[in-house]
Design a protein around this motif. Structure first.
Motif, PDB file in Angstrom:
ATOM      1  N   PHE A  52       0.856  -1.194   0.000  1.00 11.77           N
ATOM      2  CA  PHE A  52       0.000   0.000   0.000  1.00 11.77           C
ATOM      3  C   PHE A  52       0.892   1.244   0.000  1.00 11.77           C
ATOM      4  O   PHE A  52       1.210   1.795   1.052  1.00 11.77           O
ATOM      5  N   PRO A  53       1.336   1.689  -1.183  1.00 14.01           N
ATOM      6  CA  PRO A  53       2.301   2.795  -1.262  1.00 14.01           C
ATOM      7  C   PRO A  53       1.878   4.068  -0.540  1.00 14.01           C
ATOM      8  O   PRO A  53       2.728   4.801  -0.028  1.00 14.01           O
ATOM      9  N   LYS A  54       0.576   4.337  -0.475  1.00  8.81           N
ATOM     10  CA  LYS A  54       0.140   5.569   0.185  1.00  8.81           C
ATOM     11  C   LYS A  54       0.340   5.522   1.698  1.00  8.81           C
ATOM     12  O   LYS A  54       0.210   6.545   2.379  1.00  8.81           O
ATOM     13  N   ALA A  55       0.685   4.358   2.220  1.00  4.66           N
ATOM     14  CA  ALA A  55       1.030   4.277   3.642  1.00  4.66           C
ATOM     15  C   ALA A  55       2.244   5.142   3.951  1.00  4.66           C
ATOM     16  O   ALA A  55       2.434   5.586   5.089  1.00  4.66           O
ATOM     17  N   SER A  56       3.054   5.403   2.936  1.00 10.45           N
ATOM     18  CA  SER A  56       4.250   6.223   3.149  1.00 10.45           C
ATOM     19  C   SER A  56       3.887   7.622   3.639  1.00 10.45           C
ATOM     20  O   SER A  56       4.625   8.222   4.429  1.00 10.45           O
ATOM     21  N   LYS A  88       5.204   9.062   7.117  1.00 11.14           N
ATOM     22  CA  LYS A  88       5.952  10.320   7.160  1.00 11.14           C
ATOM     23  C   LYS A  88       5.379  11.241   8.233  1.00 11.14           C
ATOM     24  O   LYS A  88       6.117  11.910   8.963  1.00 11.14           O
ATOM     25  N   THR A  89       4.057  11.269   8.356  1.00 11.42           N
ATOM     26  CA  THR A  89       3.410  12.094   9.377  1.00 11.42           C
ATOM     27  C   THR A  89       3.869  11.705  10.777  1.00 11.42           C
ATOM     28  O   THR A  89       4.112  12.561  11.632  1.00 11.42           O
ATOM     29  N   TYR A  90       4.009  10.401  10.991  1.00 11.79           N
ATOM     30  CA  TYR A  90       4.419   9.906  12.308  1.00 11.79           C
ATOM     31  C   TYR A  90       5.939   9.744  12.436  1.00 11.79           C
ATOM     32  O   TYR A  90       6.426   9.250  13.454  1.00 11.79           O
ATOM     33  N   LYS A  91       6.670  10.140  11.393  1.00 15.34           N
ATOM     34  CA  LYS A  91       8.135  10.033  11.378  1.00 15.34           C
ATOM     35  C   LYS A  91       8.597   8.586  11.553  1.00 15.34           C
ATOM     36  O   LYS A  91       9.546   8.290  12.281  1.00 15.34           O
ATOM     37  N   ILE A  92       7.892   7.690  10.874  1.00 18.45           N
ATOM     38  CA  ILE A  92       8.268   6.277  10.860  1.00 18.45           C
ATOM     39  C   ILE A  92       9.098   6.026   9.606  1.00 18.45           C
ATOM     40  O   ILE A  92       8.640   6.264   8.491  1.00 18.45           O
ATOM     41  N   ASP A  93      10.311   5.555   9.790  1.00 17.20           N
ATOM     42  CA  ASP A  93      11.231   5.314   8.673  1.00 17.20           C
ATOM     43  C   ASP A  93      10.813   4.043   7.944  1.00 17.20           C
ATOM     44  O   ASP A  93      10.874   2.952   8.495  1.00 17.20           O
ATOM     45  N   PHE A  94      10.387   4.197   6.676  1.00 19.12           N
ATOM     46  CA  PHE A  94       9.949   3.036   5.909  1.00 19.12           C
ATOM     47  C   PHE A  94      10.950   2.638   4.837  1.00 19.12           C
ATOM     48  O   PHE A  94      10.709   1.691   4.087  1.00 19.12           O
ATOM     49  N   CYS A  95      12.064   3.356   4.738  1.00 23.96           N
ATOM     50  CA  CYS A  95      13.056   2.989   3.715  1.00 23.96           C
ATOM     51  C   CYS A  95      14.208   2.241   4.361  1.00 23.96           C
ATOM     52  O   CYS A  95      14.258   1.013   4.327  1.00 23.96           O
ATOM     53  N   CYS A  96      15.129   2.955   4.993  1.00 25.77           N
ATOM     54  CA  CYS A  96      16.269   2.276   5.626  1.00 25.77           C
ATOM     55  C   CYS A  96      15.823   1.413   6.800  1.00 25.77           C
ATOM     56  O   CYS A  96      16.441   0.390   7.093  1.00 25.77           O
ATOM     57  N   GLY A  97      14.755   1.824   7.478  1.00 24.45           N
ATOM     58  CA  GLY A  97      14.245   1.045   8.609  1.00 24.45           C
ATOM     59  C   GLY A  97      13.043   0.209   8.242  1.00 24.45           C
ATOM     60  O   GLY A  97      12.241  -0.150   9.110  1.00 24.45           O
ATOM     61  N   GLY A  98      12.921  -0.125   6.957  1.00 24.84           N
ATOM     62  CA  GLY A  98      11.721  -0.808   6.493  1.00 24.84           C
ATOM     63  C   GLY A  98      11.678  -2.301   6.721  1.00 24.84           C
ATOM     64  O   GLY A  98      10.664  -2.939   6.453  1.00 24.84           O
ATOM     65  N   ASN A  99      12.765  -2.874   7.244  1.00 26.43           N
ATOM     66  CA  ASN A  99      12.812  -4.334   7.382  1.00 26.43           C
ATOM     67  C   ASN A  99      12.483  -4.807   8.793  1.00 26.43           C
ATOM     68  O   ASN A  99      12.877  -5.893   9.201  1.00 26.43           O
ATOM     69  N   ARG A 100      11.757  -4.004   9.557  1.00 21.57           N
ATOM     70  CA  ARG A 100      11.409  -4.399  10.923  1.00 21.57           C
ATOM     71  C   ARG A 100       9.902  -4.301  11.130  1.00 21.57           C
ATOM     72  O   ARG A 100       9.199  -3.607  10.384  1.00 21.57           O
ATOM     73  N   PRO A 101       9.376  -4.989  12.147  1.00 20.49           N
ATOM     74  CA  PRO A 101       7.933  -4.928  12.404  1.00 20.49           C
ATOM     75  C   PRO A 101       7.491  -3.516  12.782  1.00 20.49           C
ATOM     76  O   PRO A 101       8.245  -2.761  13.397  1.00 20.49           O
ATOM     77  N   ASP A 117      -5.359   1.827  13.168  1.00 21.41           N
ATOM     78  CA  ASP A 117      -6.702   2.163  12.683  1.00 21.41           C
ATOM     79  C   ASP A 117      -6.624   3.089  11.476  1.00 21.41           C
ATOM     80  O   ASP A 117      -7.334   2.897  10.476  1.00 21.41           O
ATOM     81  N   LYS A 118      -5.772   4.102  11.555  1.00 16.79           N
ATOM     82  CA  LYS A 118      -5.629   5.031  10.431  1.00 16.79           C
ATOM     83  C   LYS A 118      -5.072   4.323   9.206  1.00 16.79           C
ATOM     84  O   LYS A 118      -5.542   4.530   8.080  1.00 16.79           O
ATOM     85  N   LEU A 119      -4.074   3.493   9.420  1.00 17.46           N
ATOM     86  CA  LEU A 119      -3.441   2.774   8.315  1.00 17.46           C
ATOM     87  C   LEU A 119      -4.444   1.878   7.596  1.00 17.46           C
ATOM     88  O   LEU A 119      -4.562   1.912   6.362  1.00 17.46           O
ATOM     89  N   ASN A 120      -5.169   1.089   8.350  1.00 20.60           N
ATOM     90  CA  ASN A 120      -6.123   0.164   7.732  1.00 20.60           C
ATOM     91  C   ASN A 120      -7.326   0.886   7.141  1.00 20.60           C
ATOM     92  O   ASN A 120      -7.864   0.460   6.116  1.00 20.60           O
ATOM     93  N   SER A 121      -7.729   1.989   7.756  1.00 22.05           N
ATOM     94  CA  SER A 121      -8.835   2.772   7.199  1.00 22.05           C
ATOM     95  C   SER A 121      -8.445   3.382   5.859  1.00 22.05           C
ATOM     96  O   SER A 121      -9.228   3.366   4.899  1.00 22.05           O
ATOM     97  N   LEU A 122      -7.231   3.924   5.788  1.00 23.59           N
ATOM     98  CA  LEU A 122      -6.751   4.489   4.527  1.00 23.59           C
ATOM     99  C   LEU A 122      -6.688   3.423   3.440  1.00 23.59           C
ATOM    100  O   LEU A 122      -7.038   3.672   2.281  1.00 23.59           O
ATOM    101  N   TYR A 123      -6.251   2.237   3.827  1.00 21.62           N
ATOM    102  CA  TYR A 123      -6.163   1.147   2.855  1.00 21.62           C
ATOM    103  C   TYR A 123      -7.549   0.783   2.329  1.00 21.62           C
ATOM    104  O   TYR A 123      -7.739   0.608   1.114  1.00 21.62           O
ATOM    105  N   GLU A 124      -8.515   0.663   3.224  1.00 21.58           N
ATOM    106  CA  GLU A 124      -9.868   0.292   2.807  1.00 21.58           C
ATOM    107  C   GLU A 124     -10.487   1.375   1.923  1.00 21.58           C
ATOM    108  O   GLU A 124     -11.183   1.069   0.950  1.00 21.58           O
TER     109      GLU A 124
END
Length: 234
Positions: A18-22, A26-39, A56-63
């Motif tokens: 789900f590319p729009k999760a990025s 970004k809003t929450y300052k969660i690293d999804f590139c270099c730190g993308g290999n962790r839970p 909840d926000k992530l899954n709602s956006l996906y739906e």
């Protein structure tokens, strides 16, 4: 309702699915590139974020995106050549144009405002280090790495796989370095927030640094979490 993404979902795999999760990350300052290999839970706990809120926000956006059929290109199904063409023509092109154009503005802001805002000297130093590293990195990818990926796709062999694996490790290390630099720039600029009364050039530099970070994270994600991962799995 069951949720597609859970706290144990791998961050990079979430953005791949789900590319729009990025945007949310970004809003929450969660690293999804270099730190993308962790839970995801690791990042949530590291940043003391509310697990239920983010999930909840992530899954709602996906739906919502699924309901609107608003799906981005699924790069996991692209050939190496297709994905590499996209990276070169989108992300490398952006860097080749933006890095030299932004550089004089970073210098100008330091020259005009550096005495009053001493952190600008560090921004200037970090930016120029990042610029040099990214320029060398993209040249290396286009001259050495990407032809090797395409050759391996067309002619898989143990020798090609060994050479590719070594090169991927080097490129990932370089991604980590670039990611650390842009994160440090974000940190010392207070999330690219110009001070009250900042001039137009000052605001422009911060906005363009934020745009650079956004593109860089997407760029590294496509390579680390899709291109490199697929190469290792072949």
């Amino acid at each position: 309702m069951s949720q597609l993404f859970t706290e144990q979902s791998i961050i990079g795999e979430i953005v791949t699915e789900f590319p729009k999760a990025s945007d949310l990350f970004k809003t929450y300052k969660i690293d999804f590139c270099c730190g993308g290999n962790r839970p995801l839970i690791d990042a949530l706990e590291e940043r003391s974020l509310a697990k239920e809120e983010v999930l909840d926000k992530l899954n709602s956006l996906y739906e919502e995106a699924k309901a609107l059929n608003n799906q981005d290109t699924d790069w996991t199904k692209a050939t190496f050549t297709q994905l590499i063409d996209h990276i070169v023509n989108t992300h490398h092109k952006f860097l080749n144009e933006e890095l030299p154009l932004l550089s004089p503005y970073v210098t100008k802001v330091l020259r005009v405002h550096g005495a009053e805002h001493q952190h600008l000297a560090e921004v200037h130093s970090l930016y120029n280090q990042l610029k040099t590293e990214l320029e060398q990195h993209t040249i290396k990818e286009e001259a050495d790495a990407f032809p090797l990926f395409i050759n391996f796709e067309n002619n898989p062999s143990d020798y090609n796989k060994e050479e590719l694996t070594k090169l991927v490790t080097e490129l990932e290390d370089e991604h980590d370095g670039a990611g650390d630099l842009i994160k440090e720039i974000r940190n010392i600029t207070a999330d690219f927030t110009p001070p009250p009364g900042a001039c137009g050039t000052y605001r422009l530099v911060y906005q363009r640094l934020a745009n650079l970070e956004s593109d860089l994270f997407q760029h590294i994600h496509l390579e680390n979490n899709i291109l490199f991962k697929r190469a290792r799995e072949l």
